[in-house]
Design a protein around this motif. Structure first.
Motif, PDB file in Angstrom:
ATOM      1  N   GLY A 290      42.175  43.824  44.295  1.00  0.00           N
ATOM      2  CA  GLY A 290      42.419  43.410  42.914  1.00  0.00           C
ATOM      3  C   GLY A 290      41.268  42.623  42.336  1.00  0.00           C
ATOM      4  N   ASN A 291      40.525  41.916  43.194  1.00  0.00           N
ATOM      5  CA  ASN A 291      39.373  41.139  42.728  1.00  0.00           C
ATOM      6  C   ASN A 291      38.214  42.041  42.315  1.00  0.00           C
TER       7      ASN A 291
ATOM      8  N   MET B  79      38.872  45.484  41.162  1.00  0.00           N
ATOM      9  CA  MET B  79      39.320  46.394  40.111  1.00  0.00           C
ATOM     10  C   MET B  79      39.820  45.671  38.863  1.00  0.00           C
ATOM     11  N   ASN B  80      40.097  44.382  38.970  1.00  0.00           N
ATOM     12  CA  ASN B  80      40.497  43.599  37.793  1.00  0.00           C
ATOM     13  C   ASN B  80      39.228  43.016  37.181  1.00  0.00           C
ATOM     14  N   TYR B  81      38.824  43.560  36.024  1.00  0.00           N
ATOM     15  CA  TYR B  81      37.530  43.153  35.463  1.00  0.00           C
ATOM     16  C   TYR B  81      37.501  41.698  35.036  1.00  0.00           C
ATOM     17  N   ASP B  82      38.624  41.150  34.634  1.00  0.00           N
ATOM     18  CA  ASP B  82      38.664  39.744  34.232  1.00  0.00           C
ATOM     19  C   ASP B  82      38.265  38.827  35.393  1.00  0.00           C
ATOM     20  N   ILE B  83      38.540  39.292  36.618  1.00  0.00           N
ATOM     21  CA  ILE B  83      38.125  38.544  37.816  1.00  0.00           C
ATOM     22  C   ILE B  83      36.730  38.985  38.238  1.00  0.00           C
TER      23      ILE B  83
ATOM     24  N   SER C 144      37.494  52.604  34.507  1.00  0.00           N
ATOM     25  CA  SER C 144      38.775  51.924  34.731  1.00  0.00           C
ATOM     26  C   SER C 144      38.782  50.528  34.103  1.00  0.00           C
ATOM     27  N   TYR C 145      37.611  49.906  34.004  1.00  0.00           N
ATOM     28  CA  TYR C 145      37.521  48.587  33.367  1.00  0.00           C
ATOM     29  C   TYR C 145      37.769  48.678  31.853  1.00  0.00           C
TER      30      TYR C 145
END
Length: 354
Positions: free
Chosen positions: A94-95, A97-101, A159-160
């Protein structure tokens, strides 16, 4: 045994040397294409495993071919590597693929565009002359275990849900924070390296001071080393925002850039003491004899024009300067011809004696 037979044998035999919980694991050969590196990898993945090591079969075959290990030893070694997990590194998908992270862990690398054409087809990048800037996410960073990272590819960018321009902007904001640039004279770098070696050898302080006193002064070694605090992939730090101008301010004007490796770049003042031809010969010789292919950046010499704020190949800079001089010479020549035409003509008198 040829390479194909060797890899297939390892693939067929490896489960016999793995624990029982690998009974239903998948065993695959994959072609790995990374920056400055291409190899056939072997991946052993248990059900539910997200992160697994990729075993470099080319390196293993080289050891086998040189008679350093037998086939049986190669299988045992591959089985041991398949079970390895980097100590202290916990990877949360998740770190990544989650762009905010992920954007808070972005940094850049620079590599040779021609050497990495295949990789660059599948990843967002920028080209500066023959160098490519790519974008990476640091997964783990610490002094003990080093650094684990992943290269941002086109699928990840999609994906981002962001543009390449946004990715570049975010990477340029975060990279100087994550991996701060360093600009040191060659004398300073040599001193730090010697001090580290002498401390490791248990040398006393008096002897250390005496040896360090014999080092050349900074003014006797005009080269400046540009890298980052980790000394890892530090050549990219020259492309941080305003970094080229900061280097110009430090050394006092224009400079040539020697791509020492992917980890650092050397800067030499453009003061007429060294020609780009001599510097180019130096770069090519060092690359051929001292730098491994995986760490090689380029055989070119670059130049930074601090007035026009232009980074370019040294040959391009010199051609541009020549053109500029010719353009400036044109109006001067025309003005001189015009002034000559306006000047009063002088006539010589012919004297004759009888």
């Amino acid at each position: 045994m040829d390479f194909k037979s060797f890899t297939e044998s390892i693939q067929d035999m490896i489960k016999e040397f793995l624990p029982g919980d690998y009974k239903n694991a998948s065993v695959e050969l994959v072609e790995q294409t990374k920056l400055n590196e291409q190899y056939t990898g072997l991946v052993v993945r248990k059900e539910g495993q997200v992160v697994v090591p990729t075993i470099n079969m080319n390196a293993l075959y080289e050891a086998y071919e040189a008679d350093h290990i037998s086939l049986a030893e190669a299988v045992v070694k591959a089985a041991s590597m398949a079970q390895m997990q980097p100590d202290g590194i916990e990877i949360n998908p998740g770190n990544i693929m989650n762009y905010d992270i992920a954007k808070h862990n972005l940094f850049i690398r620079v590599s040779n565009a021609e050497m990495n054409q295949e990789t660059l087809q599948n990843v967002p990048h920028q080209i500066h002359e023959d160098l490519a800037i790519t974008y990476h996410i640091a997964v783990s960073m610490d002094e003990e275990n080093g650094m684990a990272s992943t290269l941002v590819n086109n699928n990840m960018l999609k994906s981002y849900g962001i543009t390449q321009e946004q990715l570049h902007e975010d990477a340029m904001k975060n990279a100087p924070i994550l991996m701060p640039a360093t600009v040191c004279s060659m004398a300073e770098v040599m001193k730090k390296m010697m001090m580290s070696d002498m401390l490791a050898a248990g040398m006393d302080e008096e002897t250390m001071e005496a040896m360090l006193a014999d080092l050349p002064a900074s003014e006797d070694m005009p080269m400046t080393v540009v890298s980052n605090e980790r000394g890892l992939n530090g050549a990219a730090s020259l492309f941080y925002p305003d970094q080229m101008d900061k280097v110009a301010e430090k050394i006092g004007g224009d400079y040539y850039i020697l791509p020492s490796s992917i980890h650092e770049q050397l800067v030499v003042p453009d003061d007429g003491n060294m020609s780009s031809v001599d510097l180019g010969n130096m770069v090519r010789e060092v690359n051929a004899t001292q730098v491994s292919p995986a760490e090689r950046l380029s055989d070119e010499v670059y130049h930074y024009d601090s007035k026009d704020k232009v980074f370019e190949k040294a040959a391009t800079f010199e051609a541009r300067q020549k053109t500029k001089q010719q353009e400036m010479a044109g109006p001067k020549k025309e003005a001189a011809m015009e002034n000559a035409a306006k000047a009063p003509k002088k006539h010589k008198s012919n004297d004759m004696s009888l």
